[in-house]
Design a protein around this motif. Sequence first.
Motif, PDB file in Angstrom:
ATOM      1  N   UNK A  56       0.822  -1.205   0.000  1.00 55.46           N
ATOM      2  CA  UNK A  56       0.000   0.000   0.000  1.00 55.46           C
ATOM      3  C   UNK A  56       0.858   1.258   0.000  1.00 55.46           C
ATOM      4  N   UNK A  57       2.052   1.182   0.563  1.00 58.99           N
ATOM      5  CA  UNK A  57       2.953   2.333   0.504  1.00 58.99           C
ATOM      6  C   UNK A  57       3.352   2.640  -0.937  1.00 58.99           C
ATOM      7  N   UNK A  58       3.623   1.596  -1.702  1.00 62.30           N
ATOM      8  CA  UNK A  58       3.952   1.790  -3.119  1.00 62.30           C
ATOM      9  C   UNK A  58       2.745   2.326  -3.878  1.00 62.30           C
ATOM     10  N   UNK A  59       1.566   1.795  -3.565  1.00 57.68           N
ATOM     11  CA  UNK A  59       0.353   2.299  -4.215  1.00 57.68           C
ATOM     12  C   UNK A  59       0.123   3.770  -3.869  1.00 57.68           C
ATOM     13  N   UNK A  60       0.409   4.151  -2.638  1.00 57.46           N
ATOM     14  CA  UNK A  60       0.273   5.552  -2.245  1.00 57.46           C
ATOM     15  C   UNK A  60       1.212   6.438  -3.073  1.00 57.46           C
ATOM     16  N   UNK A  61       2.438   5.918  -3.306  1.00 55.81           N
ATOM     17  CA  UNK A  61       3.361   6.676  -4.135  1.00 55.81           C
ATOM     18  C   UNK A  61       2.854   6.852  -5.558  1.00 55.81           C
ATOM     19  N   UNK A  62       2.271   5.820  -6.117  1.00 56.31           N
ATOM     20  CA  UNK A  62       1.733   5.925  -7.470  1.00 56.31           C
ATOM     21  C   UNK A  62       0.548   6.887  -7.525  1.00 56.31           C
ATOM     22  N   UNK A  63      -0.317   6.838  -6.511  1.00 55.81           N
ATOM     23  CA  UNK A  63      -1.461   7.744  -6.483  1.00 55.81           C
ATOM     24  C   UNK A  63      -1.013   9.201  -6.395  1.00 55.81           C
ATOM     25  N   UNK A  64       0.140   9.439  -5.770  1.00 54.23           N
ATOM     26  CA  UNK A  64       0.616  10.820  -5.667  1.00 54.23           C
ATOM     27  C   UNK A  64       1.018  11.390  -7.022  1.00 54.23           C
ATOM     28  N   UNK A  65       1.270  10.529  -8.016  1.00 61.40           N
ATOM     29  CA  UNK A  65       1.597  11.007  -9.358  1.00 61.40           C
ATOM     30  C   UNK A  65       0.351  11.347 -10.164  1.00 61.40           C
ATOM     31  N   UNK A  66      -0.810  10.913  -9.685  1.00 64.15           N
ATOM     32  CA  UNK A  66      -2.046  11.254 -10.394  1.00 64.15           C
ATOM     33  C   UNK A  66      -2.438  12.679  -9.999  1.00 64.15           C
ATOM     34  N   UNK A  67      -2.643  13.578 -10.930  1.00 64.34           N
ATOM     35  CA  UNK A  67      -2.795  14.998 -10.589  1.00 64.34           C
ATOM     36  C   UNK A  67      -4.066  15.339  -9.835  1.00 64.34           C
ATOM     37  N   UNK A  68      -5.151  14.616 -10.051  1.00 66.37           N
ATOM     38  CA  UNK A  68      -6.422  14.945  -9.407  1.00 66.37           C
ATOM     39  C   UNK A  68      -6.593  14.147  -8.115  1.00 66.37           C
ATOM     40  N   UNK A  69      -7.410  14.701  -7.213  1.00 66.90           N
ATOM     41  CA  UNK A  69      -7.725  13.984  -5.978  1.00 66.90           C
ATOM     42  C   UNK A  69      -8.778  12.903  -6.195  1.00 66.90           C
ATOM     43  N   UNK A  70      -9.552  13.010  -7.263  1.00 66.26           N
ATOM     44  CA  UNK A  70     -10.638  12.065  -7.523  1.00 66.26           C
ATOM     45  C   UNK A  70     -10.300  11.193  -8.719  1.00 66.26           C
ATOM     46  N   UNK A  71     -10.515   9.890  -8.546  1.00 64.09           N
ATOM     47  CA  UNK A  71     -10.414   8.945  -9.659  1.00 64.09           C
ATOM     48  C   UNK A  71     -11.777   8.839 -10.327  1.00 64.09           C
ATOM     49  N   UNK A  72     -11.768   8.657 -11.635  1.00 65.25           N
ATOM     50  CA  UNK A  72     -13.034   8.521 -12.341  1.00 65.25           C
ATOM     51  C   UNK A  72     -13.308   9.711 -13.233  1.00 65.25           C
ATOM     52  N   UNK A  73     -14.546   9.829 -13.636  1.00 62.87           N
ATOM     53  CA  UNK A  73     -14.890  10.885 -14.573  1.00 62.87           C
ATOM     54  C   UNK A  73     -14.373  10.538 -15.958  1.00 62.87           C
TER      55      UNK A  73
END
Length: 403
Positions: A56-73
């Motif tokens: 989950x720490x690695x997943x958190x790092x990957x999520x930090x590269x996604x520019x938006x706070x919300x997934x989807x749309x």
Amino acid sequence: MEYTPISPFMRPISHAHLRVIERPEASVPGKPVNKWELLRELSKAQAAFGVSERDLTVLQGLLSFFPDDALGGNAEMVVFPSNKAICERLNGMPCSTMRRHLARLVEAGLLMRRDSPNGKRYVRKSGEERVAFGFDLSPLYCRSEEIARAAEAVREAEERVRRLREVVSLMRRDLAALADFGEDIQPGFGFWDQLRDTAALTARALRRKLSLDDLVACRGELEALLDQARNLIDGPETEEMNTNDDRFERHHHNSNTDTIDLEPALKKGGAAGGGPDDDSEAPGADVEEAETRSLPKIPLHLVIAACPSLKTFYQGDIRHWHQLFDAACHVRPAMGISASAWEEAQRFMGPEQASIVLAAILERFSDIRSPGGYLRALTSKAATGEFSCGPMVMALVSRRSAA
């Protein structure tokens, strides 16, 4: 892009790649999901998805590269950082360790690799068309509802364990208290030592993190011991032990036919006294009587038989003295007896005898003008040692037998 590849670059294909590459539209939540809230839910339900804290720490790092706070749309959920950038974001995690955790996230169906023909991660724009190669976060988004349900199930299980742990702790405390109480009324009985040992072992076990099954088994054992202890203290066995004393008291007072006040006053000295000098007793007699007045010698089943009206106002069986006390506390306000009069009666009579008196007053409620005043009068007699609840109950028994 017209084609979505399913094979990773220079890696063997697996079921994980086939499982996440195409998802039916019904599995997509349809609304944006906050990526950090989703990560917290996944942290709570990590055991259900077979991932660890480091994954989950690695997943958190990957999520930090996604520019938006919300997934989807309508946003494409592909991040394309290099291995070096990911390790820097993870506070210098070794690259080999990072790749191992990434493989676990892919295997768990939470990530999907979208590798370019040469294995590099990048984004290419051609007019309005945008093609990105890297790690696709859409599987995490598609499983957000599943993750939320799993996290809620974990919370419910934790709440069940917490409540059961509280119950076991309270039962352990009651077991220790009953052991001390039983030792006072039946000293030298080995069963009280067994209760103390069980209470001590339970307290030691509660220092650990017990599973739900362990707590259920512990509760069953404590329940059995508590029932056995209550039966020994105020159940049928104790009632039988005191039957002879009650018979003697019954024969002594049955000759008194004036029972309109329910309670013929007893002289100090009880049934053994009979002369005019009985009032002059040793100064320690009152203290000795005060120590024993909380334990009625009359059997509980005889009280219930003489005072059946109490059961109409109390839901449940009355098989123990503590249940009789609960019933008396329940019906006391409806009888117009003040809390102060009730507390004073308990102080001088003891909870058990006070409960018997309340049940007897309820039985003759229509004949008593002021139940609260009558209870205070009997309490005054108890304070001077001139009261016993036995004649009151026996008068009611005789009245029911004559009816």
